[in-house]
Design an enzyme around this catalytic site. Structure first.
Site, PDB file in Angstrom:
ATOM      1  N   GLY A 130       0.937  -1.210   0.197  1.00 52.59           N
ATOM      2  CA  GLY A 130       0.114   0.420  -0.065  1.00 52.59           C
ATOM      3  C   GLY A 130       0.363   1.018   0.244  1.00 52.59           C
ATOM      4  O   GLY A 130       0.177   2.727  -0.166  1.00 52.59           O
ATOM      5  N   ASP A 256      -6.724   0.079 -16.859  1.00 51.72           N
ATOM      6  CA  ASP A 256      -6.430   0.341 -15.604  1.00 51.72           C
ATOM      7  C   ASP A 256      -6.016   1.441 -16.163  1.00 51.72           C
ATOM      8  O   ASP A 256      -6.388   2.208 -14.504  1.00 51.72           O
ATOM      9  CB  ASP A 256      -6.543  -0.430 -14.532  1.00 51.72           C
ATOM     10  CG  ASP A 256      -5.214  -0.878 -14.402  1.00 51.72           C
ATOM     11  OD1 ASP A 256      -4.526  -2.126 -15.527  1.00 51.72           O
ATOM     12  OD2 ASP A 256      -4.555  -0.938 -13.454  1.00 51.72           O
TER      13      ASP A 256
END
Ligand code: AMP
Ligand code: MG
Length: 491
Positions: A130, A256
């Site tokens: 992350g 994406d």
């Protein structure tokens, strides 16, 4: 911590329309706080245009906000769900390391996403941590702002903070969070995700939302979803033409990483081409050259076909009819792209009107550039200032013949020589973010904490059509022309 009122002296003016979409499109969650945030760069001009100002943006307070430690008033943080074809393979994805704080409504009434990238794990992180490291976040800052300067639709960079925490990659690297500003983060992959979910209601909700946000003009059309598809195809054709015109190589054109708004997004392994060569690839993971410079237009079409596929359930109630409409819309893409590109190339050659043979004239020049391995950007600047003697093309028989033809072509339009030069100056950038300059700026910032090199570079790139004395140094090509230059993504 300051109270809400004081915090909002900065000028946050959030709406959170994305949270009004069906719940399957996002997950509510806050960024994960970091140990010692420090603001290393902020884009003052962008902040002002967002309606943000004041001391609260800078120093410790700004660092807290841009690191995700403090949530600005009115924000409703979330991670977006999406899917995507990565190098041709379909995968469920989502913001694995980004959090949307909300949509800032600017003083001009624009609605812009404020997103933190590198802000901690989310339900879509898969195996990732992350987090992001400083070098790549600064790289995104430099290149996205350069693209903006070039007049190419793009997400922007508002700020970068360091986190005081290491991220573990091949080695330990300093962690950072980038604040990204975008018309929206809705991607082709968001529609693929909706289609994969399988309910027509969800897909329709996303389409209606996106139309309202980016294509309100199609709202009243008889088949608004078909008009929407066509409008997205048109915007992407225009965008990719602009990339080709400046030699920008995105590097990871997965579905994406293609926005519905028509902005360039996701500055991972991107880089600018020096020597003209359609086969140019910089990305270390693109071993097949799928996303090479010369392949970008065609890949754009492939991605848009995936978008059209995702829309099939709402294009028409009859399946065959839907397919026909989608195929028809997609078949317009190659011509749309070529026409946008040719219009841009005409301007780069100082041509105002159109002639049948222009395409050939342009292609011959590119063939010569490739054959004699000349720098794309600098050759066009040399033509702009009539300094072909600066290039190795001068004296080559084929080039001299081409040059003669070009001069004759210029003579067949009513505009003056001066007008042509003016058009060329505004169409041919004096500077692009040359790889060695970007690396030099990153090295000074990351290794020595010296941001002055980067700030100077960003400044020079902010107006590439100035053709100023300061830019001359930044236009130079390194001796080895970056032939072995490699870029990396997701770091
Ligand atoms: P990208 O190649 O940057 O387009 O990323 C592809 C996907 O991987 C996206 O869903 C990202 O959010 C995700 N991703 C990239 N890096 C990380 C990371 N360090 N942690 C979690 N997810 C990541
Ligand atoms: Mg991405």
């Amino acid at each position: 911590m300051k109270n809400k009122h004081e915090r909002n002296e900065i000028g946050w003016n959030f709406d959170n329309s994305y949270t009004r979409l069906p719940k399957s499109f996002y997950s509510n969650l806050n960024p994960t706080p970091v140990s010692s945030p420090r603001l290393v760069i902020i884009n003052d001009q962008l902040a002002t245009s967002l309606g943000l100002s004041g001391e609260g943006l800078k120093g410790e307070e700004g660092a807290g906000i841009f690191a995700g430690n403090e949530i600005p008033e009115g924000a409703a943080p979330l991670a977006q769900a999406y899917a995507g074809h990565q190098f041709g393979h379909f995968t469920m994805l989502g913001d694995g390391r980004a959090i949307l704080l909300g949509e800032q409504i600017t003083p001009k009434g624009e609605r812009l996403d404020i997103q933190l990238k590198g802000s901690g794990r989310t339900p879509y992180s898969r195996g990732g941590d992350g987090r992001a490291s400083l070098g790549p976040m600064l790289r995104e800052y430099i290149i996205s702002e350069a693209m903006h300067g070039l007049g190419i639709p793009t997400t922007r960079s508002l700020a970068v903070v360091t986190t005081g925490e290491d991220v573990i990659r091949e080695t330990n690297l300093p962690g950072a969070v980038l604040t990204r500003v975008a018309a929206s983060h809705i991607r082709v992959g968001t529609f693929q995700y909706a289609a994969k979910l399988g309910t027509v209601e969800d897909l329709q909700a996303l389409a209606d939302y996106t139309i309202d946000r980016h294509y309100p003009e199609v709202e009243s059309h008889e088949n608004k979803y078909l008009s929407f598809l066509k409008a997205v195809i048109k915007r992407q054709a225009a965008l990719i033409a602009k990339w080709q015109l400046v030699g920008f190589i995105h590097g990871v054109m997965n579905t994406d990483n293609m926005t519905i708004s028509g902005e360039t997004i996701d500055y991972g392994p991107c880089a600018f081409m020096n020597t003209y060569d359609p086969a140019t690839v910089f990305s270390s993971i693109d071993t097949q050259g799928r996303y090479a410079y010369g392949n970008q237009p065609q890949i754009g079409g492939w991605n848009l076909a995936r978008f059209a596929e995702a829309l099939l359930p709402i294009l028409h109630s009859d399946e065959d009819e839907s397919l026909k409409l989608a195929q028809n819309a997609i078949s317009a893409y190659p011509d749309l792209f070529r026409s946008e590109w040719l219009t841009g190339m005409r301007a780069k050659l100082g041509l105002f009107n159109e002639e049948e043979e222009d395409k050939q004239l342009v292609e011959e020049l590119l063939t010569l550039m490739e054959r004699y391995k000349v720098d794309y950007t600098n050759t066009l600047v040399a033509l702009t200032f009539d300094k072909v003697e600066d290039t190795v093309l001068k004296g080559k028989e084929a080039f001299d013949k081409w040059y003669q033809q070009w001069q004759e072509r210029l003579g067949r339009q009513t505009e003056s020589k001066e007008q042509s030069v003016e058009l060329m100056k505004n169409s041919n950038p004096a500077v692009i973010p040359r790889n060695h300059r970007v690396e030099e700026a990153l090295e000074a910032a990351v290794s020595c904490g010296d941001y002055s090199v980067m700030e100077r570079l960003v400044g020079v790139l902010s107006n590439p059509y100035a053709h100023s004395a300061e830019q001359v140094e930044y236009a130079k090509v390194p001796e080895d022309r970056d032939e072995g230059y490699r870029t990396f993504c997701g770091t």
